[in-house]
Design a protein around this motif. Structure first.
Motif, mmCIF file in Angstrom:
data_model
loop_
_atom_site.group_PDB
_atom_site.id
_atom_site.type_symbol
_atom_site.label_atom_id
_atom_site.label_comp_id
_atom_site.label_asym_id
_atom_site.label_seq_id
_atom_site.Cartn_x
_atom_site.Cartn_y
_atom_site.Cartn_z
ATOM 1 N N ARG A 16 2.477 4.624 -9.879
ATOM 2 C CA ARG A 16 2.848 5.464 -11.277
ATOM 3 C C ARG A 16 4.253 5.896 -10.910
ATOM 4 N NH1 ARG A 16 -0.298 3.862 -15.140
ATOM 5 N NH2 ARG A 16 -2.465 4.034 -14.298
ATOM 6 N N GLY A 17 4.970 6.463 -11.959
ATOM 7 C CA GLY A 17 6.291 6.968 -11.658
ATOM 8 C C GLY A 17 7.155 5.994 -11.788
ATOM 9 N N ARG A 18 8.234 6.033 -10.799
ATOM 10 C CA ARG A 18 9.525 5.296 -10.706
ATOM 11 C C ARG A 18 9.417 4.683 -9.252
ATOM 12 N NH1 ARG A 18 14.078 7.088 -15.127
ATOM 13 N NH2 ARG A 18 12.950 6.578 -17.034
ATOM 14 N N LEU A 19 10.141 3.492 -8.921
ATOM 15 C CA LEU A 19 10.554 3.199 -7.626
ATOM 16 C C LEU A 19 11.911 3.397 -7.434
ATOM 17 C CD1 LEU A 19 8.443 -0.107 -6.827
ATOM 18 C CD2 LEU A 19 7.680 2.027 -6.674
ATOM 19 N N ASP A 20 12.522 4.019 -6.358
ATOM 20 C CA ASP A 20 14.025 4.021 -6.195
ATOM 21 C C ASP A 20 14.324 2.535 -5.550
ATOM 22 O OD1 ASP A 20 13.551 3.924 -3.227
ATOM 23 O OD2 ASP A 20 13.478 5.694 -3.162
ATOM 24 N N GLU A 21 15.902 2.191 -5.457
ATOM 25 C CA GLU A 21 16.159 1.004 -4.753
ATOM 26 C C GLU A 21 15.561 0.634 -3.804
ATOM 27 O OE1 GLU A 21 19.929 -1.787 -5.088
ATOM 28 O OE2 GLU A 21 20.159 0.236 -5.454
ATOM 29 N N ALA A 22 15.588 1.417 -2.582
ATOM 30 C CA ALA A 22 14.742 1.100 -1.493
ATOM 31 C C ALA A 22 13.668 0.640 -1.576
ATOM 32 C CB ALA A 22 14.874 2.102 -0.476
ATOM 33 N N GLN A 23 12.743 1.218 -2.288
ATOM 34 C CA GLN A 23 11.171 0.674 -2.617
ATOM 35 C C GLN A 23 11.320 -0.519 -3.464
ATOM 36 O OE1 GLN A 23 10.456 4.503 -4.621
ATOM 37 N NE2 GLN A 23 9.287 5.169 -3.070
ATOM 38 N N ALA A 24 12.249 -0.604 -4.225
ATOM 39 C CA ALA A 24 12.196 -1.953 -4.852
ATOM 40 C C ALA A 24 12.366 -3.153 -3.948
ATOM 41 C CB ALA A 24 13.452 -1.828 -6.080
ATOM 42 N N LEU A 25 13.601 -2.650 -3.112
ATOM 43 C CA LEU A 25 13.856 -3.927 -2.164
ATOM 44 C C LEU A 25 12.698 -4.108 -1.178
ATOM 45 C CD1 LEU A 25 17.509 -2.860 -1.214
ATOM 46 C CD2 LEU A 25 16.678 -4.924 -2.556
ATOM 47 N N GLU A 26 11.848 -2.976 -0.893
ATOM 48 C CA GLU A 26 10.674 -3.481 -0.008
ATOM 49 C C GLU A 26 9.861 -4.272 -0.688
ATOM 50 O OE1 GLU A 26 6.762 -0.969 1.822
ATOM 51 O OE2 GLU A 26 8.576 0.282 1.072
ATOM 52 N N LEU A 27 9.487 -3.960 -2.089
ATOM 53 C CA LEU A 27 8.540 -4.811 -2.878
ATOM 54 C C LEU A 27 8.850 -6.200 -3.191
ATOM 55 C CD1 LEU A 27 6.352 -5.054 -5.114
ATOM 56 C CD2 LEU A 27 7.851 -4.520 -6.911
ATOM 57 N N PHE A 28 10.403 -6.200 -3.350
ATOM 58 C CA PHE A 28 11.050 -7.769 -3.210
ATOM 59 C C PHE A 28 10.610 -8.739 -2.223
ATOM 60 C CE2 PHE A 28 14.093 -5.986 -6.529
ATOM 61 C CZ PHE A 28 13.013 -6.342 -7.392
ATOM 62 N N ALA A 29 10.836 -7.841 -1.010
ATOM 63 C CA ALA A 29 10.653 -8.403 0.670
ATOM 64 C C ALA A 29 9.201 -8.996 0.669
ATOM 65 C CB ALA A 29 11.164 -7.530 1.504
ATOM 66 N N VAL A 30 8.120 -7.964 0.418
ATOM 67 C CA VAL A 30 6.658 -8.447 0.338
ATOM 68 C C VAL A 30 6.473 -9.644 -0.490
ATOM 69 C CG1 VAL A 30 4.442 -7.715 -0.141
ATOM 70 C CG2 VAL A 30 6.228 -6.008 0.925
ATOM 71 N N LEU A 31 7.295 -9.815 -1.581
ATOM 72 C CA LEU A 31 6.790 -10.994 -2.493
ATOM 73 C C LEU A 31 7.470 -12.345 -1.859
ATOM 74 C CD1 LEU A 31 7.602 -9.282 -5.735
ATOM 75 C CD2 LEU A 31 5.426 -10.035 -4.981
ATOM 76 N N ARG A 67 0.945 -1.149 0.155
ATOM 77 C CA ARG A 67 0.080 0.164 -0.075
ATOM 78 C C ARG A 67 0.957 1.315 0.011
ATOM 79 N NH1 ARG A 67 -5.207 -1.343 4.198
ATOM 80 N NH2 ARG A 67 -5.828 -3.055 3.098
ATOM 81 N N ASP A 68 1.941 1.239 0.561
ATOM 82 C CA ASP A 68 2.844 2.357 0.742
ATOM 83 C C ASP A 68 3.731 2.744 -0.402
ATOM 84 O OD1 ASP A 68 4.486 0.117 1.194
ATOM 85 O OD2 ASP A 68 5.681 1.167 2.692
ATOM 86 N N LEU A 69 3.583 1.784 -1.475
ATOM 87 C CA LEU A 69 4.579 2.121 -2.638
ATOM 88 C C LEU A 69 3.657 2.708 -3.771
ATOM 89 C CD1 LEU A 69 6.801 -1.172 -3.085
ATOM 90 C CD2 LEU A 69 7.272 1.086 -1.956
ATOM 91 N N PRO A 70 4.079 3.498 -4.519
ATOM 92 C CA PRO A 70 3.330 4.197 -5.675
ATOM 93 C C PRO A 70 3.130 3.211 -6.800
ATOM 94 C CG PRO A 70 5.613 4.822 -5.631
ATOM 95 C CD PRO A 70 5.583 4.277 -4.542
#
Length: 665
Positions: free
Chosen positions: A458-473, A453-456
């Protein structure tokens, strides 16, 4: 009346724009229908003539008597739209449009085509084309086409049907197949595929009792989901689908923003797609024409290892020319015992001996298929080797025959016996390789995945957000923290890596945005400010614990614009694109399927304990690949490309140390 009946068995056909000049293209459909025995009504429509080639002509469809099942439209310009209006008013269910000037003519033509199809749907008219050369039902005596090959006196009938995005290929396949004694059932030119497309036609042919094998000539794939569904339906009906696809270059790779996108270009994605939905892919046009008897009545072999082929020949050189090509596909040649892998009867062949040797090979448990090569006797003495092949005790194993001379009589004899015969060693090897690569359509894992929920979106993810997404997966990620100026506070143990944090930086190494192996705070204070001066786009720093392991792996995901979501695993690191050592599947995949992908990557042999090297945690790697692939299960997934490179594989576990996520625009 069903769509299949209106297309392939119309009781009456209107030829809109039929010419009275027998030399013109627009006169061909009437001539061909008559020539090849069409039994229905032919209704010429010509605004300026009362008679066309001896038939009563009508000024419009409105004047034509009786129901008409299909209109073949050949008129230029705006008259196509008028003809569609008349089809709707007269209750004509299908219009095949030969006229061009639509999507084939650029953006303005595409817009015109969209309006035409929208109006046709309002009127209840299905459209084949525009820019379609028509269709042929050989057993049904329907030759509704302008293709000049239909000038031939007799069309070869058979049980192989053909759908083509190139109209001229109808004639190519008919004529070349006929020269080999191969016949056809239904052949369709789809043109621009504005309405009735390849997938829907494959779906219809899957239900057609006169079709046993379906061939496709593809320039692109316009509706991957529909074609995949139809291919699965054909498989369930026991009807192999074979595709020859133009365009195997990497033209789209230059536009990719991740290593995954560059590796998994259009052709690689299509190869994964064909495998996923059980379509046999061939590399050569000759193979497409000749392969049907090799597949007819068979199911995918689903071999878990390299295929093994036994070879019987009356010409050593001829056999070697095929065997050499088979080797490039990784296909092994085997014999009945420890002797030469080729049973060579060059100087000793008799009909009885050839048949006995062939029967022995069919009975042998050592091979998965049989290749029979016939030398010069095929041209003038088919009784010595060709007829014995026809009489052999064939079983479930595939049999491919290569004739070294030009021997049309023998090709026809083999075709009559339902035996696959090839005119070149290249097409013979290509057909065997395609057969052994054939797989049962895959049932994809079901389920759903959640977008944080806290990730956008649209636009782009920075690497910290990318790692957060991978962790959720469910992918383990490196210990990390975000450090901000001026004091750059963080609590990550040394040694650390520091990376400029910005969604605008896709490849940090190339941008000079990475500092590795920082041993202490003094080193951090020395290197990081200098890095930020080089990278104007970043103000924050991602600090990560330095990690090491047995191997670096790339795990990637891409929503391919043609075939949809795909997942990739390969040898990783900064040289991933140079090595090009990877396995690819449509996403999502199960952990078992991910493990099979990992086994295909040569560079990961070290993780399998190659030559006594320590074994890596392949189970954890498979879990990570399956986890990334579940991006395909996110409802309305906003991800265009996602990548971990590298994912470090340890003796126990894996850990993602570099992440990239590109969202859809």
């Amino acid at each position: 009346m069903t769509l299949a009946q209106a297309l392939f068995a119309p009781r009456a056909v209107a030829l809109v724009g039929a010419s009275g000049d027998a030399a013109k293209n627009s006169a061909r459909p009437m001539r061909f229908l008559r020539k090849h025995g069409y039994a229905g009504r032919i209704v010429p429509i010509n605004a300026s003539r009362n008679e066309v080639l001896g038939e009563r002509a009508f000024r419009s469809l409105a004047e034509a008597p009786g129901p008409i099942d299909q209109a073949f439209i050949m008129t230029p310009g705006d008259s196509v739209e008028r003809a569609i209006e008349e089809c709707g008013a007269s209750g004509v269910p299908v219009a095949t449009i030969f006229s061009d000037g639509f999507a084939d003519a650029g953006p303005e033509g595409a817009a015109r085509q969209a309006l035409l199809v929208a109006r046709a749907r309002e009127l209840g008219v299905r459209v084949l084309g525009p820019n379609s050369m028509g269709l042929v039902d050989v057993p049904g005596c329907v030759a509704l086409t302008v293709n000049a090959v239909l000038e031939m006196d007799a069309l070869p009938a058979g049980t192989t049907s053909f759908v083509s995005q190139s109209g001229t290929m109808l004639g190519t396949v008919l004529s070349r197949g006929g020269a080999r004694g191969l016949g056809f059932a239904k052949l369709v030119s789809v043109g621009n595929e504005s309405d009735i497309g390849t997938g829907e036609l494959v779906d219809l042919l899957a239900e057609d009792p006169g079709t046993k094998v379906i061939l496709l000539f593809l320039e692109t794939i316009r509706d991957a989901a529909k074609l995949a569904s139809a291919a699965r339906k054909a498989h369930a009906a026991g009807k192999p689908v074979v595709a020859y696809k133009l365009g195997r270059s990497q033209l789209g790779a230059a536009l990719a923003r991740s290593h995954t996108g560059a590796l998994a270009g259009e052709d690689a994605a299509l190869a994964a797609y064909f495998r996923d939905c059980g379509i046999v892919r061939v590399d050569m046009l000759e193979t497409l024409i000749e392969i049907a008897p090799l597949l007819s009545g068979r199911m995918p072999p689903n071999l878990p290892r390299a295929a093994r082929v036994a070879v019987l020949t009356t010409t050593g050189g001829g056999a070697a020319s095929v065997v050499d090509r088979l080797g490039t596909f990784g296909i092994e040649t085997v014999a009945r015992d420890s002797e030469s892998p080729i049973v060579d009867l060059t100087m000793t062949a008799t009909a009885e001996r050839y048949t006995a040797a062939l029967d022995d090979l069919f009975a042998s448990p050592r091979c998965d298929g049989v290749l029979a090569v016939v030398g010069s006797s095929a041209q003038f003495h088919p009784q010595l080797a060709v007829e014995p092949i026809v009489r052999s005790k064939r079983n479930a194993k595939p049999l491919a025959v290569f004739l070294t001379p030009h021997a049309e009589r023998s090709l026809a004899l083999l075709a009559e016996g339902g035996i696959a015969a090839f005119r070149t060693p290249e097409s013979c090897a290509d057909a065997l390789a395609a057969f052994f690569s054939w797989r049962t359509p895959r049932a994809r894992p079901a389920g759903a995945a959640e977008w944080p929920r806290d990730l956008p979106r649209r636009g782009r993810l920075d690497e910290a957000q990318a790692l957060e997404l991978f962790a959720v997966l469910g992918v383990p990620v490196v210990e990390h923290a975000i450090a901000r100026p001026p004091d750059f506070k963080y609590a990550v143990p040394y040694p650390v890596a520091a990376k400029a944090l910005s969604s605008d930086i896709l490849h940090k190494t190339e941008a000079g945005a990475v500092c590795l192996g920082i041993a202490d705070r003094a080193g951090f204070d020395r290197e990081v400010p200098a890095m930020l001066k080089r990278v104007a786009a970043a103000r924050e720093v991602l600090v990560q614990k330095m990690e090491s392991g047995l191997a670096e792996v790339i795990v990637g995901y891409r929503d391919d614009p043609v075939v949809g979501p795909i997942v990739l695993v390969g040898a990783g690191g900064t040289l991933a694109e140079i090595y090009r050592d990877y396995a690819l599947r449509l996403a999502p995949v199960s952990e078992e399927e991910a493990a099979a992908m990992i086994a295909e990557v040569k560079g990961l042999a070290t993780l399998r304990g190659y030559r006594g090297l320590p074994r890596g945690d392949l189970g954890a790697l498979a879990k990570a690949v399956a986890a990334i692939s579940r991006l395909a299960l996110v409802h309305g997934s906003p991800v265009a490309e996602a990548e971990i490179n590298p994912l470090i594989v340890k003796r126990e576990g894996v850990i993602a140390v570099d992440g990239l996520v590109v969202l859809k625009e």
